[in-house]
Motif scaffolding. Structure first.
Motif, PDB file in Angstrom:
ATOM      1  N   ARG A 244      27.037 -74.899  -8.114  1.00 45.78           N
ATOM      2  CA  ARG A 244      28.289 -75.506  -8.559  1.00 45.78           C
ATOM      3  C   ARG A 244      28.582 -75.140 -10.012  1.00 45.78           C
ATOM      4  NH1 ARG A 244      28.863 -79.873 -11.332  1.00 45.78           N
ATOM      5  NH2 ARG A 244      26.791 -80.701 -10.845  1.00 45.78           N
ATOM      6  N   LEU A 245      27.544 -75.132 -10.845  1.00 37.98           N
ATOM      7  CA  LEU A 245      27.740 -74.783 -12.241  1.00 37.98           C
ATOM      8  C   LEU A 245      28.188 -73.336 -12.395  1.00 37.98           C
ATOM      9  CD1 LEU A 245      24.672 -76.532 -13.940  1.00 37.98           C
ATOM     10  CD2 LEU A 245      27.067 -77.225 -14.025  1.00 37.98           C
ATOM     11  N   THR A 246      27.650 -72.473 -11.566  1.00 37.48           N
ATOM     12  CA  THR A 246      28.036 -71.059 -11.624  1.00 37.48           C
ATOM     13  C   THR A 246      29.534 -70.901 -11.370  1.00 37.48           C
ATOM     14  OG1 THR A 246      25.843 -70.393 -10.861  1.00 37.48           O
ATOM     15  CG2 THR A 246      27.608 -68.781 -10.649  1.00 37.48           C
ATOM     16  N   ILE A 247      30.083 -71.793 -10.564  1.00 35.99           N
ATOM     17  CA  ILE A 247      31.521 -71.748 -10.268  1.00 35.99           C
ATOM     18  C   ILE A 247      32.342 -72.452 -11.348  1.00 35.99           C
ATOM     19  CG2 ILE A 247      33.291 -72.491  -8.628  1.00 35.99           C
ATOM     20  CD1 ILE A 247      31.157 -72.251  -6.438  1.00 35.99           C
ATOM     21  N   ASP A 248      31.851 -73.628 -11.818  1.00 36.18           N
ATOM     22  CA  ASP A 248      32.643 -74.461 -12.733  1.00 36.18           C
ATOM     23  C   ASP A 248      32.572 -74.020 -14.187  1.00 36.18           C
ATOM     24  OD1 ASP A 248      33.321 -75.966 -10.537  1.00 36.18           O
ATOM     25  OD2 ASP A 248      31.823 -77.545 -10.935  1.00 36.18           O
ATOM     26  N   MET A 249      31.427 -73.532 -14.641  1.00 34.81           N
ATOM     27  CA  MET A 249      31.274 -73.194 -16.045  1.00 34.81           C
ATOM     28  C   MET A 249      31.932 -71.858 -16.378  1.00 34.81           C
ATOM     29  SD  MET A 249      27.387 -74.436 -17.002  1.00 34.81           S
ATOM     30  CE  MET A 249      27.612 -73.977 -18.732  1.00 34.81           C
ATOM     31  N   GLU A 250      32.247 -71.723 -17.669  1.00 32.54           N
ATOM     32  CA  GLU A 250      32.846 -70.468 -18.131  1.00 32.54           C
ATOM     33  C   GLU A 250      31.755 -69.412 -18.311  1.00 32.54           C
ATOM     34  OE1 GLU A 250      35.127 -71.084 -21.615  1.00 32.54           O
ATOM     35  OE2 GLU A 250      36.535 -72.490 -20.691  1.00 32.54           O
ATOM     36  N   LEU A 251      31.796 -68.395 -17.464  1.00 35.20           N
ATOM     37  CA  LEU A 251      30.832 -67.292 -17.511  1.00 35.20           C
ATOM     38  C   LEU A 251      31.599 -65.973 -17.443  1.00 35.20           C
ATOM     39  CD1 LEU A 251      28.161 -68.597 -14.951  1.00 35.20           C
ATOM     40  CD2 LEU A 251      27.987 -68.649 -17.448  1.00 35.20           C
ATOM     41  N   SER A 252      30.973 -64.951 -17.969  1.00 36.64           N
ATOM     42  CA  SER A 252      31.584 -63.627 -17.811  1.00 36.64           C
ATOM     43  C   SER A 252      31.499 -63.216 -16.342  1.00 36.64           C
ATOM     44  CB  SER A 252      30.870 -62.604 -18.699  1.00 36.64           C
ATOM     45  OG  SER A 252      29.534 -62.417 -18.247  1.00 36.64           O
ATOM     46  N   SER A 253      32.316 -62.286 -15.973  1.00 36.49           N
ATOM     47  CA  SER A 253      32.320 -61.839 -14.568  1.00 36.49           C
ATOM     48  C   SER A 253      30.968 -61.269 -14.171  1.00 36.49           C
ATOM     49  CB  SER A 253      33.416 -60.783 -14.347  1.00 36.49           C
ATOM     50  OG  SER A 253      34.691 -61.332 -14.621  1.00 36.49           O
ATOM     51  N   ALA A 254      30.338 -60.526 -15.075  1.00 41.98           N
ATOM     52  CA  ALA A 254      29.047 -59.920 -14.782  1.00 41.98           C
ATOM     53  C   ALA A 254      27.984 -60.989 -14.594  1.00 41.98           C
ATOM     54  CB  ALA A 254      28.650 -58.958 -15.903  1.00 41.98           C
ATOM     55  N   ASP A 255      27.966 -61.962 -15.501  1.00 40.74           N
ATOM     56  CA  ASP A 255      26.980 -63.043 -15.399  1.00 40.74           C
ATOM     57  C   ASP A 255      27.212 -63.858 -14.127  1.00 40.74           C
ATOM     58  OD1 ASP A 255      25.865 -62.218 -17.750  1.00 40.74           O
ATOM     59  OD2 ASP A 255      26.801 -63.802 -18.979  1.00 40.74           O
ATOM     60  N   ARG A 256      28.469 -64.102 -13.802  1.00 36.74           N
ATOM     61  CA  ARG A 256      28.756 -64.879 -12.601  1.00 36.74           C
ATOM     62  C   ARG A 256      28.284 -64.124 -11.349  1.00 36.74           C
ATOM     63  NH1 ARG A 256      32.138 -69.001 -12.775  1.00 36.74           N
ATOM     64  NH2 ARG A 256      33.232 -68.096 -14.571  1.00 36.74           N
ATOM     65  N   ASP A 257      28.481 -62.824 -11.334  1.00 37.01           N
ATOM     66  CA  ASP A 257      28.056 -62.025 -10.183  1.00 37.01           C
ATOM     67  C   ASP A 257      26.534 -62.034 -10.055  1.00 37.01           C
ATOM     68  OD1 ASP A 257      30.649 -61.437  -9.578  1.00 37.01           O
ATOM     69  OD2 ASP A 257      30.642 -59.478 -10.604  1.00 37.01           O
TER      70      ASP A 257
END
Length: 296
Positions: free
Chosen positions: A184-197
Motif C-alpha cells: 500500500r505504501l508503494t502505491i500511496d507514497m511519493e516515489l520515483s517511477s524507477a523506485d516504484r517499479d
C-alpha cells in the motif's frame, strides 16, 4: 413692631376700665351704708378698702401675666421669624445638593445595569469560545491519534521489511501482513517511477524467487530506508502540529477562564452596588420630597 404699640394701649384701657369700676363700687358702698347701716356693719369704709386692696392685687397679678404672655409672643415673633428664615435657607441649599445626588445615582444605576449586561454577555461568549475550542480540539486529537497510529504501523512495516531483506528473509516477509502494508505504501507514497517499479517487482515475487532478486536487495533496502525516513519525518511533523494545537488550546482556555472569573467578580460586585444605589435613589427621593414640603 405693630404689636409693641397695640399691647400697651390695650393694657391702659383695661386699667381705666377697672378704675371706673372701683369708683362705682365706692358710690354703691356709700349708698348702701346710708340706707342700711346694719347690713354693712359699723365701718363700711374698711370693707370697701379691703375690697379695693383685693382687686388691686388681682389687677397686678393679671398685669404680670399679661406682660409675660406679651413678652413670650414678642419673643416668638422675633425668634420664629429667624428660625423660619434659617429653615428656608437650609432647604434652598439642600435641595440642589439632593437633586444633584439623585441625578448622579440615577446615572450610576443606568451605567451599572449596562455594565452588568455586558459582563454577562462577555462571560457567556467566553464559555461558548471554550466549548467550541474544545470540540475542535477533540476532533484534532482524534485525527492525530489515527494518523500517528497509521504512521507508526507503516514505520514498523518498513523496519521489518528492511531487516528481513538484510538478513535474507525476504520470502517469509512477503508472506506476512507487513508486506501488505508495504504494498500500500508503494502505491500511496511519493516515489520515483524507477523506485516504484523496483518495489512493485519485489513485492510481486513469491517464495522460491528470492535468489533472482538477491543482487538488487541492497537497492531495495535503500528505498525502504528512504521511505522509512520520510514516514518518520511526517510523523514528527504531525506530532509537532498536535503539540502546538494542544498548547494553543490550553492557552485559549486559560485566558477565557480568567475572563470568565473576572466577569463573574464584576457581576457580583456591581450587582451588590446596584442594590445599594437603588436604596440611595429612594432615600434621595424621599429627602427631596421632605425638603420640598418644608417650603409649604
Amino acid at each position: 413692631r405693630p404689636v409693641e404699640n397695640v399691647a400697651p394701649t390695650a393694657m391702659a384701657g383695661m386699667v381705666s376700665f377697672r378704675c371706673i369700676l372701683v369708683l362705682g363700687l365706692l358710690a354703691g358702698a356709700s349708698a348702701i351704708s346710708t340706707s342700711d347701716g346694719v347690713a354693712l356693719g359699723a365701718n363700711p369704709i374698711r370693707r370697701v378698702v379691703t375690697l379695693l386692696q383685693g382687686m388691686q392685687k388681682k389687677v397686678e397679678a393679671e398685669g404680670v401675666r399679661d406682660k409675660e404672655l406679651f413678652d413670650k409672643y414678642m419673643c416668638y415673633c422675633q425668634t420664629g421669624a429667624d428660625d423660619l428664615a434659617k429653615s428656608v435657607a437650609a432647604a434652598e441649599t439642600k435641595m440642589p445638593q439632593v437633586t444633584s445626588a439623585l441625578k448622579e445615582s440615577t446615572a450610576e444605576k443606568a451605567q451599572l445595569s449596562a455594565d452588568l449586561d455586558q459582563h454577562k454577555k462577555d462571560r457567556s461568549d467566553a464559555k461558548q469560545a471554550i466549548a467550541e475550542a474544545t470540540a475542535i480540539r477533540e476532533k484534532e486529537a482524534a485525527t492525530y491519534a489515527k494518523d500517528s497510529g497509521d504512521h507508526e504501523t507503516n514505520i514498523k512495516a518498513l523496519g521489518k521489511a528492511t531487516a528481513a531483506i538484510s538478513t535474507g528473509m525476504s520470502s517469509s516477509f512477503l508472506q506476512s501482513s507487513s508486506a501488505g502494508v508495504l504494498r500500500r505504501l508503494t502505491i500511496d507514497m511519493e516515489l520515483s517511477s524507477a523506485d516504484r517499479d523496483i518495489m512493485a517487482s519485489f513485492l510481486s515475487q513469491g517464495q522460491g524467487e528470492q535468489t533472482a532478486y538477491a543482487p538488487r536487495s541492497g537497492e531495495i533496502v535503500g528505498i525502504l530506508k528512504q521511505m522509512k525516513e520520510t514516514m518518520e519525518k511526517d510523523l514528527a511533523d504531525l506530532t509537532a502540529e498536535e503539540n502546538a494545537a494542544k498548547a494553543t488550546y490550553e492557552q485559549l482556555v486559560a485566558a477565557k477562564e480568567k475572563e470568565i472569573a473576572a466577569n463573574s467578580k464584576s457581576i457580583e460586585g456591581k450587582t451588590a452596588r446596584l442594590g445599594k444605589v437603588g436604596v440611595e435613589i429612594e432615600t434621595f427621593r424621599e429627602d427631596l420630597e421632605d425638603t420640598s414640603a418644608s417650603y409649604e
